[in-house]
Design a protein around this motif. Structure first.
Motif, PDB file in Angstrom:
ATOM      1  N   THR A  67       0.830  -1.202   0.000  1.00 38.73           N
ATOM      2  CA  THR A  67       0.000   0.000   0.000  1.00 38.73           C
ATOM      3  C   THR A  67       0.866   1.254   0.000  1.00 38.73           C
ATOM      4  N   HIS A 173     -10.220  -2.311 -10.577  1.00 37.34           N
ATOM      5  CA  HIS A 173     -10.434  -3.203  -9.435  1.00 37.34           C
ATOM      6  C   HIS A 173     -11.457  -4.288  -9.763  1.00 37.34           C
ATOM      7  N   PHE A 193      -7.035   4.211  -4.709  1.00 37.12           N
ATOM      8  CA  PHE A 193      -8.193   4.141  -3.817  1.00 37.12           C
ATOM      9  C   PHE A 193      -8.786   5.529  -3.582  1.00 37.12           C
ATOM     10  N   LYS A 197     -12.995   5.958  -6.950  1.00 34.19           N
ATOM     11  CA  LYS A 197     -12.644   4.639  -7.457  1.00 34.19           C
ATOM     12  C   LYS A 197     -13.581   3.541  -6.935  1.00 34.19           C
ATOM     13  N   LEU A 199     -12.982   0.832  -5.501  1.00 31.09           N
ATOM     14  CA  LEU A 199     -12.577   0.449  -4.144  1.00 31.09           C
ATOM     15  C   LEU A 199     -11.895   1.678  -3.555  1.00 31.09           C
ATOM     16  N   THR A 200     -12.438   2.204  -2.453  1.00 24.08           N
ATOM     17  CA  THR A 200     -11.965   3.521  -2.004  1.00 24.08           C
ATOM     18  C   THR A 200     -11.811   3.617  -0.499  1.00 24.08           C
ATOM     19  N   SER A 201     -10.851   4.430  -0.106  1.00 20.76           N
ATOM     20  CA  SER A 201     -10.724   4.873   1.292  1.00 20.76           C
ATOM     21  C   SER A 201     -10.554   6.388   1.321  1.00 20.76           C
ATOM     22  N   GLN A 248      -7.263   3.870   7.259  1.00 18.78           N
ATOM     23  CA  GLN A 248      -7.489   3.577   5.840  1.00 18.78           C
ATOM     24  C   GLN A 248      -7.525   2.076   5.594  1.00 18.78           C
ATOM     25  N   LEU A 252     -10.568  -0.006   3.941  1.00 26.36           N
ATOM     26  CA  LEU A 252     -10.372  -0.760   2.706  1.00 26.36           C
ATOM     27  C   LEU A 252     -10.736  -2.237   2.882  1.00 26.36           C
ATOM     28  N   GLN A 255     -14.428  -2.407   2.676  1.00 26.17           N
ATOM     29  CA  GLN A 255     -14.868  -2.146   1.309  1.00 26.17           C
ATOM     30  C   GLN A 255     -14.543  -3.307   0.373  1.00 26.17           C
TER      31      GLN A 255
END
Length: 405
Positions: A67, A173, A193, A197, A199-201, A248, A252, A255
């Motif tokens: 990450t 994603h 992210f 997007k 998949l997001t944070s 985060q 994630l 999510q």
């Protein structure tokens, strides 16, 4: 003036709100638990960060995941780990977000823009091959909108020429090419992210790879140049603090539990919308072949023919469509090489040669997409129901009937 059109004060075709992000009490509780723990940071790749990295790598079918703070940095980490040196060339498409190319500049390398395929708006393998020189080091295919590039052709070109491939999967994603998750096919896959997007944070990024050496270097660059097993104040590589937080990571992780079902929903709706729009004169959905085993539709793109809409300019059509309640957009105003960054050569880098001149670059397909053809429907709309897809088409037909009356 047709008063039935929403842009002129008429009733909207779609009154539903398509909310994003999707969350519930699970996300709230997960973040609250970290807040209450008092362990917010990620000084040593904290447990929640490591858990998410493993979960995402497993989801993508990759050995490693690292990450970082955003999808721009993830591209930079990948390029540096792939061994680019100042002045090297990196092949990129012009129809994408700026960071695909600006990350190359930040590595003191030269972006080489090649045109896109008119049927998919993804980078053209033939154009890649024609652009390779002895200074080319990396190809960055962008799976634009979540539609997979022609990865067989791109990987073949890369292997024949000894080049690395960094997949820009910021839109990708959960999407697949021949059953393989996007990002897992090249040497490195890069994801974002950011808040829009799939998949997001809010912000964040990640890189995935199966290569031990690339993993070790990207992990070090992400963590101020430290290496696994080294001392805290020993720094081996020119990295910075690009770490994400524990908050985060848990966001994630929650999510990610939703991603598979959401991606299947987007893919199903995209196939249905393709079927419906194929019957509308002047509207052409982008092509997806059998090798596209799953499309995640971060952007649903169709091609617009103004001649079938009374000569109505694309930008005006897109404004009318948005007014009807379709979460839509006109897309990029121009290809990346026409951005002031490239036209004025505001590079602030010592290694970009004077011969790197973008004033005469022209990628005709990308220019046509920007100027006259491409209209986008945004990803959160693709989480709607079949009836919503039908209403999107109804809105298009309403505009067409009004302008052709």
């Amino acid at each position: 003036m047709d008063r039935n059109l929403a842009i002129n004060g008429g009733a909207k075709t779609i009154t539903k709100s398509f909310n994003w992000p999707v969350y519930d009490q699970n996300e709230v509780d997960a973040v609250a638990a970290i807040v209450q723990s008092g362990k917010w940071g990620n000084p040593d790749c904290g447990d929640e960060v490591a858990k998410f990295e493993k979960a995402f790598a497993d989801y993508c079918g990759s050995k490693y995941a690292i990450t970082c703070v955003n999808g721009s940095v993830s591209l930079r980490l990948a390029l540096i780990a792939c061994g680019v040196k100042p002045g090297d060339e990196v092949i990129v498409p012009p129809y994408t977000f700026i960071t695909t190319a600006s990350s190359v500049i930040e590595c003191n390398c030269v972006p080489v823009f090649v045109d896109i395929d008119p049927d998919t708006y993804n980078i053209s393998p033939a154009a890649i091959e024609a652009a390779i020189t002895d200074r080319t080091k990396v190809i960055v295919p962008v799976h634009f909108g979540g539609l997979a590039c022609d990865m067989d052709a791109i990987m073949d070109i890369a292997r024949r020429h000894g080049l690395k491939v960094v997949e820009d999967a910021a839109h990708g994603h959960g999407a697949e090419y021949k059953g393989k998750k996007l990002g897992s096919i090249g040497d490195v896959g890069s994801f974002s992210f950011q808040s829009s997007k799939n998949l997001t944070s809010g912000e964040g990024g990640i890189v995935i790879t199966d290569d031990d050496e690339l993993y070790a270097m990207m992990r070090s660059l992400r963590n101020v140049g430290r290496i696994e097993g080294g001392q805290w104040y020993d720094h081996y590589n020119p990295g910075c603090n690009y770490r994400i937080t524990q908050m985060q990571a848990v966001l994630l992780s929650e999510q990610l539990k939703r991603l598979e079902a959401q991606t299947c929903k987007r893919n199903e709706n995209g196939l249905y919308l393709n079927q419906l729009l194929a019957e509308v004169e002047g509207i052409t959905p982008l092509s997806r072949g059998e090798e596209i085993t799953r499309h995640c539709y971060h952007i649903y793109i169709f091609k617009y023919d103004a001649s079938k809409f009374g000569g109505l300019p694309k930008n005006t059509f897109a404004e009318m469509l948005a007014a009807e309640g379709v979460p839509s957009f006109k897309g990029y105003p121009h290809p990346l090489y026409k951005q002031p960054l490239f036209q004025k050569k505001n590079f602030m880098c010592y290694a970009i040669p004077e011969t790197a001149d973008y004033s005469e670059v022209c990628c005709p397909v990308a220019e046509q997409a920007c100027n006259t053809d491409a209209v986008w429907i945004l990803q959160h709309a693709m989480l709607g129901e079949k009836k919503d897809m039908e209403l999107f088409v109804e809105a298009i037909l309403k505009i067409q009937a009004a302008v052709n009356a």
